[in-house]
Every structure is written in structure tokens, then in C-alpha cells.
Write an enzyme that holds these catalytic residues in place. Structure first.
Site, short mmCIF file in Angstrom:
data_model
loop_
_atom_site.label_atom_id
_atom_site.label_comp_id
_atom_site.label_asym_id
_atom_site.label_seq_id
_atom_site.Cartn_x
_atom_site.Cartn_y
_atom_site.Cartn_z
N ASP A 142 52.50 45.19 63.79
CA ASP A 142 53.74 44.71 63.20
C ASP A 142 53.46 44.23 61.76
O ASP A 142 52.85 43.18 61.55
CB ASP A 142 54.28 43.55 64.07
N GLU A 156 27.82 41.94 49.14
CA GLU A 156 27.37 42.36 50.47
C GLU A 156 27.58 43.86 50.63
O GLU A 156 27.54 44.39 51.73
CB GLU A 156 28.03 41.56 51.59
N CYS A 174 30.39 36.31 51.63
CA CYS A 174 31.35 36.23 50.52
C CYS A 174 30.97 35.24 49.42
O CYS A 174 31.73 35.07 48.47
CB CYS A 174 32.73 35.88 51.06
N ARG A 226 38.67 33.80 65.97
CA ARG A 226 39.12 32.46 65.58
C ARG A 226 37.96 31.54 65.22
O ARG A 226 38.16 30.51 64.55
CB ARG A 226 39.97 31.84 66.70
N THR A 285 35.87 32.07 63.12
CA THR A 285 35.66 32.10 61.66
C THR A 285 36.49 31.04 60.94
O THR A 285 36.30 30.81 59.76
CB THR A 285 36.04 33.49 61.07
N HIS A 312 37.84 30.05 48.34
CA HIS A 312 37.64 31.43 48.80
C HIS A 312 38.87 31.92 49.57
O HIS A 312 39.46 31.17 50.34
CB HIS A 312 36.38 31.52 49.67
N LYS A 345 46.55 32.62 53.71
CA LYS A 345 46.85 31.34 54.35
C LYS A 345 45.73 30.30 54.23
O LYS A 345 45.98 29.13 53.95
CB LYS A 345 47.14 31.61 55.83
N ASN A 393 40.82 40.58 49.90
CA ASN A 393 39.60 39.78 49.86
C ASN A 393 38.48 40.64 49.28
O ASN A 393 37.99 41.55 49.94
CB ASN A 393 39.24 39.31 51.27
N SER A 428 30.14 33.53 54.88
CA SER A 428 29.85 33.41 56.32
C SER A 428 28.35 33.34 56.54
O SER A 428 27.56 33.89 55.78
CB SER A 428 30.44 34.61 57.06
#
Lengths: 128, 348
Positions: free
Chosen positions: B28, B80, B112, B199, B201, B234, B239, B266, B296
Site C-alpha cells: 500500500d 558501505e 551509515c 523493529r 533497529t 541520520h 519519521k 537514505n 548500525s
């Protein structure tokens, strides 16, 4: 391309380094050993970052390393300091390219030697 | 005074819209746009990679710095997606910029935040009087597995910063790093796409480290959110940076100039550095900027910058980030995108 030859041509491919004849003032790109006037004495001259399209053609049946890029265009570009350079013009459709349009030289991958060989870099042009 | 002498960015012209990716996988699109606050992302051309993006970003930084490239004593590329497993990206970049051979070169990798790692080391070398100028680059052609949530965001681009003690456009006043061993996102040697903990992350990774670094640098510097005109966090999606900014006391106006993720995606190592570059494009002398990266694995680097009067002299000497984002766009369908990103199995 064999690695030694690629390595030897880095100044012209990476930095657009040309040779200006100290006798007649002709700028040779790519650089050469002997000028049309017979002189062998050159000084370094850089092709400027911008230029305009003098003429171009569009490739629709490409050699193997370029097959995934068709259709693409190759142009003769005259740089702002008067040096003529044959180069691929990328990031546009062939119908966007017109004689006289302004371009900028950019640093891009030229091709790779398969999945395991070296990656060859050099100059191309984009419309500005 | 140690800081940035010249800055520059590069973003590819090709784009794919979130709707096009959602259509491919039966997702969606409205939900993705609302949930991740993403509209489209940059896509590298077939002839672009981390090295070509780094060179173009660095050329823009040199145009603004107006220095002799041979005075640069170090070139560090954080990414990376270095094109070679063994052979540095930095050597090609330095050769293309005419910086070789008297130069120290290294490639950095920390998911990142590899770009801000490079910035941290470049800054430190200048502070230690080891060289006149040092070049730090964060660039990526980010990977995201087909059909994975990352595919909506993983994009391409990068930014370059030349550090020095003369001709400063933004003084670096404070740094702070916050790092732990957190397995939130990884890519094993030889694997084509990264994996992530879904999640996991979020709170234990992104939020914990950015909040740790953000609160740490505010405490260390004695500054508060209201002392800053701008902040960049970052941007794995639209959001997260807004949420973490709010938690640290920043409002949307402070984040807006650097919040470029809805149109850029990103760019991994190039993400927060390019948000910072976009902020420098509009910043005025005397304004304070907070930059906090996240990589990360996991860690965050935080920097406090103060813009100098020289910014007004240099900002128009190279293309600005918003101009790259909003002009000359070429949209791809999913088939073209799959070809560009090497997701189609071809014969040799």
C-alpha cells in the site's frame, strides 16, 4: 583494457590532462609525443570542466560492454578552453541532445572487466 | 580555529517513486508514504558507484574551498558500498582530484556513519597539526533487498568536507561519540543485501545511540537545543529524525533544511552529511548547527558547528543540494530500476 595501459592513461581519463605545444600552441587531447608542427615540447593543460556539443551520434547496437546502456549518445564536445573531446553523453535521452547544448564533464565508470576484473573510470559528459 | 574549508555534495539524477516500488510488491503506497514519510529516492546510473559519487562531491567541495588539491594531506572515504572488497576507493578519488602521491588514504566502514567517521578523523588530524587540509567523504549506493522495507529508502549520493585551519566556513566546536555492540543491521562478507532486525533497529539501536550522542554533546558543550538554528539527525526514513529531534528538544523548523530524506531516500554514509551540506547551503554567519549520525552495529558521532562569514562567499560556487534534489530528475519504472541496480540475472 590491460591494467598497465589503463594506469598509464589515468591523467587524461581521470583529470582531462591535455598537452599544449610550446611552439604552435596546439592543444592535443589525448596528449601526444609529437605535434603536427613537429615539435616534441608540450606543457600540461587541463581541459575545462564545461563545453558545448559540436556534433553527436546515437548508438543503438552497442559493443558487448555497453549493451545495457542503449540507446546512448557519443558526442564531440568543444570545451570552454577550445579542446575537442570525444565522449559519451549520459543521464539523458538521445532526443534531449542538440548541437550547441552546454555540457559538463563528469567522472564515471567506463566499463568493468567482467565480475572479477578491474573497474575502469574516466570522463563522460552530462547536459547542464 | 579548526573547521570546514569547503563542502560539496552529489546526487544522481535518476529517481524512483515509492508508488512504483509499492506497486511491484503489492504494498500500500499510501501507507508507506504516511508511515515512512518518503516520496521518492535517488538511483545511481549504471555508470555510477561510490567512487564516482565521491569524486563529484569532492570536486564541488574543492570549488567552494578554492585551495590547491595537493595541499590536502589525507583522503578518507566512508561507505558501505565500496566497489572493491580489496582495493581502496580513496586511491581512485585522490588520483582523480590530483592529490596523489603525498597523501594518506583510508576507506572507512561503519554502516551509515562511515562518512562522519571520516569527518571525525580528518578533523582530528587538522587539530593535531599533522597536515594543512584533510578531505572526508561519506557516499553510498545503498543496498536494500527486493521487497524489503529498505528498498523504499536505500538510495545513492554523498557529500565531501575539506577540513583545515584557514578559510573556514564552519568552525567545529565540539565532537562526541556514543558506541555499543548492537546487532541491528548487518551484511556478511559476500552477501549481496543487508539484513536487519526489523523493529529492533528502532529503540535499542537508532534512538538509543542518537539520543546518547545528542544528550552527550549537549552536556559536554553546555549548550541546549534552543542555542542551535539547525540540527541534522541520520535519516533512515522520514519519521525517525523528526521523532528523535523532538525527544532532544528540537522543533521541525530547526530540522527542515537538512530533512531531505523524503526526496533523497537514505544515502546511508551520505545521509546525515548531505543533510548537513543542505543546511550549510542556507545557513547564515554565526548560526549553530548540530549534526548527529547513526551507523548500525551501532554508534553515533555528534558535531557542533558554528557558521562563519565566509559561507556567503562560497555557497554559490557549487550546485546546492536542494537544486540537485528538485531539478533534472529522470524517473524510472521498476524494470529500469532493477536493471540499473543489477537485480536482473544476466549471462556473462
Amino acid at each position: 583494457m590491460p591494467s598497465p595501459r589503463y594506469h598509464r592513461e589515468m591523467p587524461q581519463r581521470y583529470r582531462l590532462e591535455a598537452g599544449k605545444c610550446n611552439t604552435c600552441g596546439h592543444v592535443a587531447f589525448p596528449p601526444r609525443m609529437v605535434c603536427n608542427c613537429g615539435c616534441r615540447d608540450f606543457k600540461d593543460e587541463r581541459v575545462s570542466d564545461f563545453g558545448k556539443i559540436l556534433t553527436f551520434t546515437t548508438i543503438r547496437v552497442a559493443p558487448k560492454d555497453f549493451e545495457t546502456q542503449v540507446p546512448y549518445s557519443v558526442a564531440i564536445v568543444e570545451s570552454d578552453n577550445g579542446v575537442r573531446v570525444t565522449t559519451q553523453v549520459v543521464d539523458c535521452r538521445p532526443e534531449d541532445i542538440k548541437i550547441g547544448k552546454k555540457v559538463k564533464f563528469v567522472f564515471r565508470k567506463m566499463y568493468t572487466e567482467g565480475h572479477t576484473g578491474i573497474i575502469c573510470y574516466g570522463y563522460k559528459a552530462v547536459l547542464v | 580555529m579548526v573547521g570546514i574549508v569547503g563542502y560539496g555534495s552529489y546526487l544522481p539524477r535518476f529517481r524512483i517513486k515509492v508508488d512504483e516500488i509499492a506497486k511491484q510488491w503489492g504494498r500500500d503506497a499510501d501507507a508507506v508514504r504516511r508511515g515512512l514519510l518518503l516520496k521518492e529516492k535517488t538511483v545511481p546510473a549504471q555508470d555510477e558507484d561510490t567512487i564516482t559519487i565521491s569524486v563529484e562531491a569532492a570536486r564541488n567541495a574543492l570549488r567552494r574551498a578554492d585551495i590547491n588539491p595537493v595541499d590536502i594531506g589525507a583522503v578518507y572515504v566512508g561507505s558501505e558500498s565500496h566497489p572493491y572488497a580489496v582495493k581502496p576507493s580513496g586511491t581512485v578519488v585522490a588520483e582523480a582530484l590530483g592529490i596523489v602521491p603525498e597523501v594518506h588514504i583510508a576507506d572507512y566502514e561503519f554502516a551509515c556513519k562511515a562518512g562522519t567517521e571520516a569527518m571525525f578523523v580528518a578533523y582530528s588530524l587538522i587539530k593535531a597539526d599533522q597536515m594543512k587540509y584533510a578531505l572526508a567523504i561519506g557516499a553510498d549506493t545503498s543496498q536494500g533487498a527486493p521487497g524489503d522495507a529498505l528498498e523504499f529508502s536505500a538510495s545513492a549520493g554523498g557529500s565531501a568536507f575539506i577540513f583545515g585551519k584557514e578559510k573556514i566556513v564552519a568552525e567545529l566546536l565540539h565532537t562526541y561519540s556514543y558506541t555499543t555492540d548492537t546487532p541491528d543491521f548487518w551484511r556478511r562478507e559476500g552477501a549481496f543485501y543487508p539484513l536487519h532486525g526489523g523493529r529492533f533497529t528502532g529503540q535499542p539501536a537508532y534512538f538509543k545511540h542518537i539520543l546518547g550522542a545528542g544528550q552527550g554533546i549537549l552536556k559536554k558543550s553546555g549548550l541546549k537545543a534552543s542555542d542551535f538554528t539547525y540540527a541534522i539527525f541520520h535519516m533512515p526514513n522520514g519519521k525517525f529524525p523528526l521523532t528523535v529531534g523532538k525527544k532532544l528538544g528540537f522543533n521541525k523548523e530547526q530540522l527542515e533544511p537538512g530533512w531531505i530524506v523524503p526526496l533523497m531516500g537514505n544515502t546511508y554514509s551520505g545521509s546525515s552529511p548531505t543533510g548537513f551540506s543542505a543546511t550549510l547551503d542556507v545557513a547564515k554567519p554565526g548560526e549553530m548547527i548540530l549534526l548527529v549520525s547513526f551507523g548500525s552495529g551501532a554508534g553515533s558521532d555528534a558535531f557542533v558547528f558554528k557558521v562563519t562569514e565566509r559561507i556567503d562567499e562560497v555557497r554559490d560556487k557549487a550546485e546546492k543540494v536542494r537544486d540537485m534534489l528538485e531539478t533534472n530528475r529522470i524517473y524510472l519504472d521498476y524494470g529500469q530500476y532493477a536493471k540499473f541496480r543489477g537485480k536482473i540475472i544476466m549471462n556473462d
